[in-house]
Design a protein around this motif. Structure first.
Motif, PDB file in Angstrom:
ATOM      1  N   ALA A 109      12.308 -47.937 -45.242  1.00 25.03           N
ATOM      2  CA  ALA A 109      12.456 -48.141 -43.723  1.00 25.03           C
ATOM      3  C   ALA A 109      13.825 -48.275 -43.370  1.00 25.03           C
ATOM      4  CB  ALA A 109      11.315 -49.173 -43.415  1.00 25.03           C
ATOM      5  N   GLY A 110      14.410 -49.220 -44.064  1.00 27.85           N
ATOM      6  CA  GLY A 110      15.702 -49.662 -43.693  1.00 27.85           C
ATOM      7  C   GLY A 110      16.452 -48.207 -43.944  1.00 27.85           C
ATOM      8  N   LYS A 111      16.371 -47.487 -44.931  1.00 25.75           N
ATOM      9  CA  LYS A 111      17.362 -46.362 -44.912  1.00 25.75           C
ATOM     10  C   LYS A 111      16.919 -45.216 -43.824  1.00 25.75           C
ATOM     11  CE  LYS A 111      18.317 -46.587 -49.828  1.00 25.75           C
ATOM     12  NZ  LYS A 111      17.813 -45.974 -51.033  1.00 25.75           N
ATOM     13  N   ALA A 112      15.481 -45.032 -43.443  1.00 24.55           N
ATOM     14  CA  ALA A 112      15.070 -44.260 -42.388  1.00 24.55           C
ATOM     15  C   ALA A 112      15.664 -44.674 -41.200  1.00 24.55           C
ATOM     16  CB  ALA A 112      13.605 -44.141 -42.558  1.00 24.55           C
ATOM     17  N   LEU A 113      15.851 -45.950 -41.018  1.00 22.79           N
ATOM     18  CA  LEU A 113      16.186 -46.390 -39.692  1.00 22.79           C
ATOM     19  C   LEU A 113      17.587 -46.154 -39.717  1.00 22.79           C
ATOM     20  CD1 LEU A 113      15.725 -48.265 -37.184  1.00 22.79           C
ATOM     21  CD2 LEU A 113      16.155 -50.264 -38.959  1.00 22.79           C
ATOM     22  N   SER A 114      18.401 -46.340 -40.630  1.00 18.51           N
ATOM     23  CA  SER A 114      19.908 -45.956 -40.590  1.00 18.51           C
ATOM     24  C   SER A 114      20.106 -44.448 -40.303  1.00 18.51           C
ATOM     25  CB  SER A 114      20.580 -46.580 -41.940  1.00 18.51           C
ATOM     26  OG  SER A 114      20.579 -47.825 -41.963  1.00 18.51           O
ATOM     27  N   ALA A 115      19.337 -43.466 -41.117  1.00 20.56           N
ATOM     28  CA  ALA A 115      19.265 -42.132 -40.728  1.00 20.56           C
ATOM     29  C   ALA A 115      18.945 -41.831 -39.493  1.00 20.56           C
ATOM     30  CB  ALA A 115      18.434 -41.492 -41.779  1.00 20.56           C
ATOM     31  N   ALA A 116      18.015 -42.545 -38.864  1.00 24.28           N
ATOM     32  CA  ALA A 116      17.415 -42.230 -37.436  1.00 24.28           C
ATOM     33  C   ALA A 116      18.573 -42.616 -36.641  1.00 24.28           C
ATOM     34  CB  ALA A 116      16.204 -42.747 -37.216  1.00 24.28           C
ATOM     35  N   ASN A 117      19.019 -43.736 -36.600  1.00 27.43           N
ATOM     36  CA  ASN A 117      20.338 -44.201 -35.750  1.00 27.43           C
ATOM     37  C   ASN A 117      21.422 -43.323 -35.941  1.00 27.43           C
ATOM     38  OD1 ASN A 117      19.055 -46.193 -34.904  1.00 27.43           O
ATOM     39  ND2 ASN A 117      19.520 -47.830 -36.279  1.00 27.43           N
ATOM     40  N   THR A 118      21.796 -42.779 -37.039  1.00 24.34           N
ATOM     41  CA  THR A 118      22.891 -41.938 -36.962  1.00 24.34           C
ATOM     42  C   THR A 118      22.563 -40.525 -36.384  1.00 24.34           C
ATOM     43  OG1 THR A 118      23.755 -42.881 -39.260  1.00 24.34           O
ATOM     44  CG2 THR A 118      24.474 -40.643 -38.757  1.00 24.34           C
ATOM     45  N   GLN A 119      21.559 -40.268 -36.659  1.00 23.27           N
ATOM     46  CA  GLN A 119      20.996 -38.788 -36.040  1.00 23.27           C
ATOM     47  C   GLN A 119      21.038 -39.040 -34.637  1.00 23.27           C
ATOM     48  OE1 GLN A 119      17.175 -37.463 -37.059  1.00 23.27           O
ATOM     49  NE2 GLN A 119      17.546 -35.367 -36.128  1.00 23.27           N
ATOM     50  N   ALA A 120      20.533 -40.143 -33.999  1.00 17.40           N
ATOM     51  CA  ALA A 120      20.426 -40.416 -32.723  1.00 17.40           C
ATOM     52  C   ALA A 120      21.703 -40.389 -31.958  1.00 17.40           C
ATOM     53  CB  ALA A 120      19.641 -41.636 -32.247  1.00 17.40           C
ATOM     54  N   ALA A 121      22.723 -41.025 -32.640  1.00 19.16           N
ATOM     55  CA  ALA A 121      24.124 -41.086 -32.254  1.00 19.16           C
ATOM     56  C   ALA A 121      24.783 -39.515 -32.353  1.00 19.16           C
ATOM     57  CB  ALA A 121      24.983 -41.890 -33.180  1.00 19.16           C
ATOM     58  N   GLU A 122      24.460 -38.830 -33.467  1.00 23.59           N
ATOM     59  CA  GLU A 122      25.078 -37.494 -33.106  1.00 23.59           C
ATOM     60  C   GLU A 122      24.495 -36.656 -32.123  1.00 23.59           C
ATOM     61  OE1 GLU A 122      23.986 -36.283 -37.084  1.00 23.59           O
ATOM     62  OE2 GLU A 122      25.717 -37.081 -38.152  1.00 23.59           O
ATOM     63  N   LEU A 123      23.128 -36.686 -31.801  1.00 22.89           N
ATOM     64  CA  LEU A 123      22.518 -36.272 -30.596  1.00 22.89           C
ATOM     65  C   LEU A 123      23.143 -36.555 -29.551  1.00 22.89           C
ATOM     66  CD1 LEU A 123      18.883 -35.973 -32.008  1.00 22.89           C
ATOM     67  CD2 LEU A 123      20.597 -34.110 -31.957  1.00 22.89           C
ATOM     68  N   GLN A 124      23.342 -37.754 -29.263  1.00 23.63           N
ATOM     69  CA  GLN A 124      23.994 -38.316 -27.991  1.00 23.63           C
ATOM     70  C   GLN A 124      25.434 -37.634 -27.744  1.00 23.63           C
ATOM     71  OE1 GLN A 124      24.055 -42.564 -27.729  1.00 23.63           O
ATOM     72  NE2 GLN A 124      24.205 -42.670 -25.643  1.00 23.63           N
TER      73      GLN A 124
END
Length: 151
Positions: A109-124
């Motif tokens: 879950a922690g890894k998925a959270l980091s990946a999702a936050n990274t993806q959200a930053a890239e999309l932003q």
């Protein structure tokens, strides 16, 4: 809009609106119903009365101050996202007898959270780039509307 993904199987700890917002709305709504019942004890709460009472309770209970307090109470204040979530993971591991399966789920879950936050930053960042590109390519002088001859 800033997206924040909450880890799986931790909703009992990380429900910011359950901790403050919804309880305030419930108490404000109950207070409105009590005031209403003092006026007319036999009348059921009809749709119109419900909407007015709930609207008042929602306006009072879901204010910015109350929502921020919920995020603070959950320990996931948006200004310190990753650090607070990992702290909560560690506290869950310490406070309970955690099996290996649960530890693996928390780590994933922690890894998925980091990946999702990274993806959200890239999309932003991509969104900002496209918005600036759109603003530079828009027409300076819009086209004039031509009147159609009805004859």
């Amino acid at each position: 809009v800033e997206l924040l993904f909450l880890p799986a199987h931790s909703s009992h700890v990380l429900q910011p609106l359950d901790l403050t917002g919804f309880s305030v709305v419930k108490s404000k709504y109950r207070h409105q119903i009590r005031k209403l019942s003092a006026l007319d004890n036999a009348a059921p709460v009809k749709k119109k009365r419900f909407i007015t009472c709930y609207d008042y309770a929602r306006e009072e209970g879901l204010s910015e101050r109350v929502i921020r307090a919920g995020w603070q109470a959950a320990g996931i204040c948006p200004f310190n996202k990753p650090q607070d979530l990992y702290y909560i993971q560690r506290e869950l591991q310490k406070s309970e007898i955690v099996t290996r399966k649960v530890q693996i789920v928390l780590r994933k879950a922690g890894k998925a959270l980091s990946a999702a936050n990274t993806q959200a930053a890239e999309l932003q960042a991509e969104n900002l780039r496209l918005q600036s590109l759109l603003s530079t390519t828009q027409l300076k002088n819009p086209r004039k509307r031509v009147q159609v001859d009805p004859n």
